[in-house]
Design a protein around this motif. Sequence first.
Motif, PDB file in Angstrom:
ATOM      1  N   VAL A  10      18.090  -0.802  15.616  1.00  0.00           N
ATOM      2  CA  VAL A  10      18.363  -2.237  15.499  1.00  0.00           C
ATOM      3  C   VAL A  10      17.052  -3.020  15.450  1.00  0.00           C
ATOM      4  O   VAL A  10      16.916  -3.987  14.699  1.00  0.00           O
ATOM      5  CB  VAL A  10      19.243  -2.715  16.663  1.00  0.00           C
ATOM      6  N   PHE A  11      16.081  -2.598  16.273  1.00  0.00           N
ATOM      7  CA  PHE A  11      14.770  -3.258  16.278  1.00  0.00           C
ATOM      8  C   PHE A  11      14.122  -3.171  14.896  1.00  0.00           C
ATOM      9  O   PHE A  11      13.591  -4.166  14.377  1.00  0.00           O
ATOM     10  CB  PHE A  11      13.865  -2.617  17.329  1.00  0.00           C
ATOM     11  N   MET A  12      14.151  -1.981  14.294  1.00  0.00           N
ATOM     12  CA  MET A  12      13.560  -1.801  12.969  1.00  0.00           C
ATOM     13  C   MET A  12      14.302  -2.642  11.933  1.00  0.00           C
ATOM     14  O   MET A  12      13.679  -3.295  11.086  1.00  0.00           O
ATOM     15  CB  MET A  12      13.607  -0.321  12.581  1.00  0.00           C
ATOM     16  N   ALA A  13      15.632  -2.631  11.998  1.00  0.00           N
ATOM     17  CA  ALA A  13      16.426  -3.432  11.060  1.00  0.00           C
ATOM     18  C   ALA A  13      16.129  -4.908  11.231  1.00  0.00           C
ATOM     19  O   ALA A  13      16.085  -5.672  10.259  1.00  0.00           O
ATOM     20  CB  ALA A  13      17.918  -3.165  11.276  1.00  0.00           C
ATOM     21  N   GLY A  14      15.878  -5.316  12.486  1.00  0.00           N
ATOM     22  CA  GLY A  14      15.572  -6.715  12.762  1.00  0.00           C
ATOM     23  C   GLY A  14      14.242  -7.167  12.196  1.00  0.00           C
ATOM     24  O   GLY A  14      13.967  -8.376  12.127  1.00  0.00           O
ATOM     25  N   HIS A  15      13.400  -6.212  11.798  1.00  0.00           N
ATOM     26  CA  HIS A  15      12.133  -6.547  11.151  1.00  0.00           C
ATOM     27  C   HIS A  15      12.202  -6.369   9.630  1.00  0.00           C
ATOM     28  O   HIS A  15      11.621  -7.154   8.883  1.00  0.00           O
ATOM     29  CB  HIS A  15      11.000  -5.682  11.720  1.00  0.00           C
ATOM     30  N   ILE A  16      12.891  -5.326   9.200  1.00  0.00           N
ATOM     31  CA  ILE A  16      12.929  -5.013   7.767  1.00  0.00           C
ATOM     32  C   ILE A  16      13.823  -5.996   7.008  1.00  0.00           C
ATOM     33  O   ILE A  16      13.420  -6.544   5.970  1.00  0.00           O
ATOM     34  CB  ILE A  16      13.420  -3.567   7.550  1.00  0.00           C
ATOM     35  N   VAL A  17      15.032  -6.226   7.518  1.00  0.00           N
ATOM     36  CA  VAL A  17      15.993  -7.079   6.808  1.00  0.00           C
ATOM     37  C   VAL A  17      15.487  -8.521   6.655  1.00  0.00           C
ATOM     38  O   VAL A  17      15.512  -9.075   5.548  1.00  0.00           O
ATOM     39  CB  VAL A  17      17.368  -7.050   7.501  1.00  0.00           C
ATOM     40  N   PRO A  18      14.990  -9.164   7.736  1.00  0.00           N
ATOM     41  CA  PRO A  18      14.464 -10.521   7.548  1.00  0.00           C
ATOM     42  C   PRO A  18      13.287 -10.579   6.582  1.00  0.00           C
ATOM     43  O   PRO A  18      13.125 -11.570   5.864  1.00  0.00           O
ATOM     44  CB  PRO A  18      14.023 -10.918   8.972  1.00  0.00           C
ATOM     45  N   GLY A  19      12.496  -9.511   6.552  1.00  0.00           N
ATOM     46  CA  GLY A  19      11.380  -9.474   5.608  1.00  0.00           C
ATOM     47  C   GLY A  19      11.856  -9.452   4.166  1.00  0.00           C
ATOM     48  O   GLY A  19      11.285 -10.126   3.300  1.00  0.00           O
ATOM     49  N   LEU A  20      12.921  -8.688   3.912  1.00  0.00           N
ATOM     50  CA  LEU A  20      13.465  -8.600   2.558  1.00  0.00           C
ATOM     51  C   LEU A  20      14.138  -9.905   2.131  1.00  0.00           C
ATOM     52  O   LEU A  20      14.148 -10.255   0.948  1.00  0.00           O
ATOM     53  CB  LEU A  20      14.476  -7.452   2.487  1.00  0.00           C
ATOM     54  N   LEU A  21      14.699 -10.615   3.108  1.00  0.00           N
ATOM     55  CA  LEU A  21      15.444 -11.842   2.808  1.00  0.00           C
ATOM     56  C   LEU A  21      14.672 -13.098   3.179  1.00  0.00           C
ATOM     57  O   LEU A  21      15.248 -14.186   3.229  1.00  0.00           O
ATOM     58  CB  LEU A  21      16.779 -11.825   3.557  1.00  0.00           C
ATOM     59  N   ARG A  22      13.370 -12.955   3.435  1.00  0.00           N
ATOM     60  CA  ARG A  22      12.590 -14.077   3.941  1.00  0.00           C
ATOM     61  C   ARG A  22      12.672 -15.308   3.029  1.00  0.00           C
ATOM     62  O   ARG A  22      12.826 -16.437   3.496  1.00  0.00           O
ATOM     63  CB  ARG A  22      11.131 -13.659   4.126  1.00  0.00           C
TER      64      ARG A  22
END
Length: 220
Positions: A10-22
């Motif tokens: 979840v921690f990793m997803a919380g960094h990767i997903v917002p980066g992709l959708l920034r």
Amino acid sequence: MTWFFVSVAVFMAGHIVPGLLRGAITARIGHTAYIITFSVTSLFLLGWVIYEVRHADFIALWPYEIWQNHVTLTFMLPACILWAAAIIQPCPLSIGRKKGFDPARPGINRLTRHPLLLGMMLWGLGHIVPNGDLVAFMFFGGATVFAIAGFWRMEKIRARHMDVAEYKAILDGTRRFDVAGLAKGALGWRDIGLGILLYVVLLWAHPYVIGVDPSAVIGG
């Protein structure tokens, strides 16, 4: 141990997903709101991961010795100074303030373009030594690898928003890591002063937040 892996995922997803959708997110809520929301969420998720590390099954990899804590204490002082520099100085190719950077006076970027990530790497390495169990090794080792990988990832992300000439000018006068930068004005008294203050605050807060008192071994 299952919940440790869940929290990390979840921690990793919380960094990767917002980066992709920034781009889409900032267009809707604004840059400042995005940064605040992302920072608060990241701290919450990091707290969850640390909780799971503290409560996971203990599988020993090496025995604990009191000298190992001194390694952590030693690594954390430069880490705190680097974090302070990331707050005070602009870091156009990394996490931190982008505005105000002058290629003629790159400051901390002479030592490293990524002071926050380099500090995170030192934090991870320093905490591996006295935490000789499997889950702690995966957590701190993973954080170290995550920080190192971030050197290249952050530069790639920042480059998307710069023209070629601007990007090249920054690269030419800065380094991913070059210890010679210390002799070229990379750090100022404000960076060192704030870093020492942060170090003291972390030493004081650590037993209350984490449940371990690192200062107990000083002089031991």
